[in-house]
Every structure is written in C-alpha cells, then in structure tokens.
Design an enzyme around this catalytic site. Structure first.
Site, short mmCIF file in Angstrom:
data_model
loop_
_atom_site.label_atom_id
_atom_site.label_comp_id
_atom_site.label_asym_id
_atom_site.label_seq_id
_atom_site.Cartn_x
_atom_site.Cartn_y
_atom_site.Cartn_z
N ARG A 138 0.85 -1.20 0.00
CA ARG A 138 0.00 0.00 0.00
C ARG A 138 0.88 1.25 0.00
O ARG A 138 2.10 1.16 0.11
CB ARG A 138 -0.93 0.00 1.21
CG ARG A 138 -0.21 -0.31 2.50
CD ARG A 138 -0.76 0.38 3.71
NE ARG A 138 -0.61 1.81 3.66
CZ ARG A 138 0.56 2.42 3.88
NH1 ARG A 138 1.65 1.75 4.16
NH2 ARG A 138 0.63 3.74 3.82
N GLY A 139 0.22 2.42 -0.09
CA GLY A 139 0.95 3.68 -0.18
C GLY A 139 1.18 3.98 -1.65
O GLY A 139 1.58 3.09 -2.42
N ALA A 140 0.93 5.24 -2.05
CA ALA A 140 0.86 5.57 -3.48
C ALA A 140 2.05 5.09 -4.33
O ALA A 140 1.85 4.40 -5.33
CB ALA A 140 0.64 7.07 -3.63
N GLN B 212 -2.55 2.83 10.00
CA GLN B 212 -1.24 2.80 9.32
C GLN B 212 -0.18 3.53 10.16
O GLN B 212 1.00 3.19 10.09
CB GLN B 212 -1.33 3.47 7.94
CG GLN B 212 -2.06 2.64 6.90
CD GLN B 212 -3.54 2.98 6.82
OE1 GLN B 212 -4.13 3.42 7.80
NE2 GLN B 212 -4.14 2.77 5.67
N ASP C 65 -1.69 11.11 -2.28
CA ASP C 65 -2.14 10.06 -3.22
C ASP C 65 -2.45 10.63 -4.59
O ASP C 65 -2.34 9.93 -5.60
CB ASP C 65 -3.34 9.31 -2.66
CG ASP C 65 -2.89 8.36 -1.56
OD1 ASP C 65 -2.69 8.82 -0.43
OD2 ASP C 65 -2.67 7.18 -1.88
N ARG D 134 -7.57 0.29 -6.90
CA ARG D 134 -7.64 1.42 -5.97
C ARG D 134 -7.73 2.71 -6.80
O ARG D 134 -6.83 3.00 -7.58
CB ARG D 134 -6.41 1.42 -5.04
CG ARG D 134 -6.31 0.14 -4.19
CD ARG D 134 -5.48 0.34 -2.96
NE ARG D 134 -6.10 1.25 -2.01
CZ ARG D 134 -5.49 1.76 -0.94
NH1 ARG D 134 -4.22 1.44 -0.73
NH2 ARG D 134 -6.11 2.57 -0.11
N LYS E 52 -4.52 10.39 2.95
CA LYS E 52 -5.29 9.57 3.90
C LYS E 52 -6.30 10.40 4.69
O LYS E 52 -5.99 11.50 5.14
CB LYS E 52 -4.28 8.88 4.85
CG LYS E 52 -4.87 7.97 5.90
CD LYS E 52 -5.82 6.92 5.34
CE LYS E 52 -5.18 6.02 4.30
NZ LYS E 52 -6.19 5.19 3.57
#
Ligand code: MRU
Length: 342
Positions: free
Chosen positions: A44-46, A193, A234, A86, A245
């Site tokens: 995860r994470g852009a 997170q 993002d 996503r 987020k």
C-alpha cells in the site's frame, strides 16, 4: 529492508497487514494474487501501489505464449483489472499508462522480447522511484531545523517506496545529517497505518517517535509541541488540492489555526495535471467493517450505518509547500515548471 522487490521472477513484498507483530515476506508470481495483495493493503501507499501495478503487468504478460505480441483482449483485461483496484492514488494509473505505452511500442515484436522489455520498464520505474525518494528526502531535510518536532499522518516511509520514503524519508535524512528530530505519529484510524506501520518503521530505524490518537493533534498543536506537519499524497490536482489519507484535511485546518507549516512530500507521479481541482479526484470508499471491526472485534452496533472514505482533499490554500524531487514549490500553485509532466 525493501518492502517491495523483484526477485527471481517474483514480486517479493512485506505483508503490511501483518505488521507490527510479524515481519512476513510474500513471494507472488501471479498477477491476480498481486491484485488481491494491493486490494487488501498488503502492499500500500501511493508509490508502492504504482510499482506493484507495474510488476502486475509483467506477471500478467508472463502467461502469454503467442509467438508475436499484440495488445489483445487478455492484455487489456490485465491492465483494466489492475487499474480498478484502488481509484485514488495517481501513481497506479501513471505506472500503468507507462507500461501500456511500452507494450504498444512493441506491438508485432517477438513475445520473448516484449517480456524482457516490459520487465525492464517495471524495473526502471522501481529504480527511478528509489532515486526520487532519495531526492525528496534530501530536499525536504534541508528545510528541517535542528530540534524539530514533526507531526505526520498515515505511513510514508520505506514501506511505501522503493527507497527511504517521502515524508518519513525527510525525517530519516534530517536525522542522518545530525539534526535532532522528534516525530509524533497519528495512529490514522480506521486502519491504523500510523500505529502499525509508521511507529514500527521509525522505531526500527531508532527515530524518536511518539504515537498519538488522531484526536490528540489539536491539543498538541495548542501546547506548542508541533513545529511542522509533513504528510504524503495520493493525488495532487493542477491547482495543488491534495488527496491523502482520511484525516489529513483535519490536520491542515488545525495547522492553519495554530500557524504551523503544513507540507506535502510527493513525487511527480502523484501529480495529476489532467484535472484542475481536488473536486475531480475519485475518493476510494472502503468496507464498513474497517470501522465497525477495527480492533478484531465488533466495536459498533451490528446495524449501524457507516461511511468510510479512505482519503480526503486538503485545499491548496492550506498547504505551505510541496516537497518534490525537483525542489520545493510554494504558493501560488499551478506553475510546476520543473516537474516532469508524464
Ligand atoms: O490507504 P493507504 O494506506 O494506501 O494510504 C496511503 C496514504 O494515504 C499515504 O499517505 C500516501 O499514499 C502517501 S505514501 C508516500
């Protein structure tokens, strides 16, 4: 430690859903399995989502055994499936567009050559990301004063890039340069997170970190405990409105109220120059269970209505500056002249 890597024809990721209790590596050689890992936030994470998407195309194409390559229904479906996982992080679409362009350029070539070239492109994306996160960290670390106390939200370190990170990369670099830095990490409800990943990352690197509940941020700011806020992104619209987020917007409003600088650290692949403002950014909505079953057991009534947007939009006027690999951008935003437009 690398959170995502290409090793012996497989994508190796740290399963981020198992942290902080277990450090588990997964080796994935099937693109459907990789889609599932992205969907479940194992990766995860852009920036990491972009890299994973690129490797997903490599794994998808691996299955083809035609003699000559062409973009057929199967290839389109692979890319469409990965694209749909996503919706908010621009990096995923940026990486997939790059992979698609590469595939288009090799139409009619032998399958073997295309497989080689497409892996090369994914590895280029990976290596570039490593270098970009180094530059963002370097640029941002120059802005950090000694004895600085930084508030951050979500997770933006080595778990989400091929390198040392974006917002957290700045922390690592500043500390490396001998600056005394203290980090307050928001826990980042509902998926924590901040608590599970940022606190773990920073502790593993020996950084001074204190975990706080998201709702404590205003109190800390009022007490003068926060010198600046640095978060990742993002998707960033042309005018600088930024999706990150859920809870990031709250922080920017609080920062404004308390006169605290609010920085976004992000690579060019997070910028979306095809849209003007944050109103056009699609916001991912996730399952209600992430809110109602947050701590492994039911914490809300069975029949309660839940709204669970994963991201919010911080308006450009609340952002003090953008820290990118090509330098720092201050308002008025819109002229991103040094930033690669791809
Ligand atoms: O839903 P997640 O965990 O993928 O959300 C991640 C974030 O919001 C990060 O802050 C953002 O992707 C920047 S990572 C450098």
């Amino acid at each position: 430690m690398k959170s995502i890597e290409w090793i012996n024809g497989k994508v190796r990721i740290i399963d981020q859903t198992r942290l902080p209790e277990n450090l588990v590596f997964l080796e994935i050689d099937d693109y459907i399995e990789l889609c599932d890992a992205i969907k479940r936030l194992r990766v995860r994470g852009a920036p990491a989502i972009g890299i994973a998407g690129a490797f997903g195309v490599v794994l998808g194409i691996k299955k083809m055994n035609e003699e000559k390559f062409k973009i057929n229904d199967y290839v389109s479906e692979v890319i469409k499936n990965i694209r749909s996982i996503r919706p908010t992080a621009k990096n995923l679409f940026w990486a997939l567009d790059r992979m698609y362009n590469k595939l288009s350029a090799f139409s009619g070539e032998s399958m073997e050559k295309v497989k080689e070239e497409i892996l090369k492109e994914a590895l280029d994306i990976y290596r570039e990301d490593e270098e970009i996160s180094r530059k963002i960290s370097e640029n941002g670390s120059e802005m950090i004063k000694d004895e600085c106390s930084i508030l951050t939200h979500c997770n933006t370190g080595f778990l989400v890039t091929a390198g040392i990170g974006t917002a957290l990369g700045i922390v690592y670099k500043a500390v490396e340069k001998g600056k005394k830095v203290k980090v307050y990490a928001d826990e980042t409800r509902p998926l924590l997170q901040g608590a599970r990943l940022t606190a773990w990352e920073l502790k593993s690197k020996g950084i001074d970190v204190t975990l706080i509940c998201d709702s404590s941020a205003a109190f800390l700011m009022k007490k003068g405990l926060i010198d600046c806020i640095i978060v990742g992104a993002d998707r960033i619209a042309s005018n600088g409105d930024t999706a990150n987020k859920i809870g990031t917007y709250n922080l920017s409003v609080l920062a404004d109220k308390h006169n605290i600088p609010f920085y976004i650290a992000a690579p060019h692949s997070t910028f979306d120059f095809s849209i003007e403002t944050g109103d056009e950014i699609p916001i991912e909505e996730r399952k209600p269970e992430e809110v109602s079953m947050g701590f492994g057991k039911r914490i809300a009534p069975e029949d309660i209505d839940i709204f669970n947007p994963a991201f919010d939009i911080t308006p450009n006027n609340l952002i003090t500056a953008f820290i990118t690999e090509e330098g720092i951008y201050y308002p008025p935003y819109g002229n991103w002249k040094n930033l690669k437009k791809s």
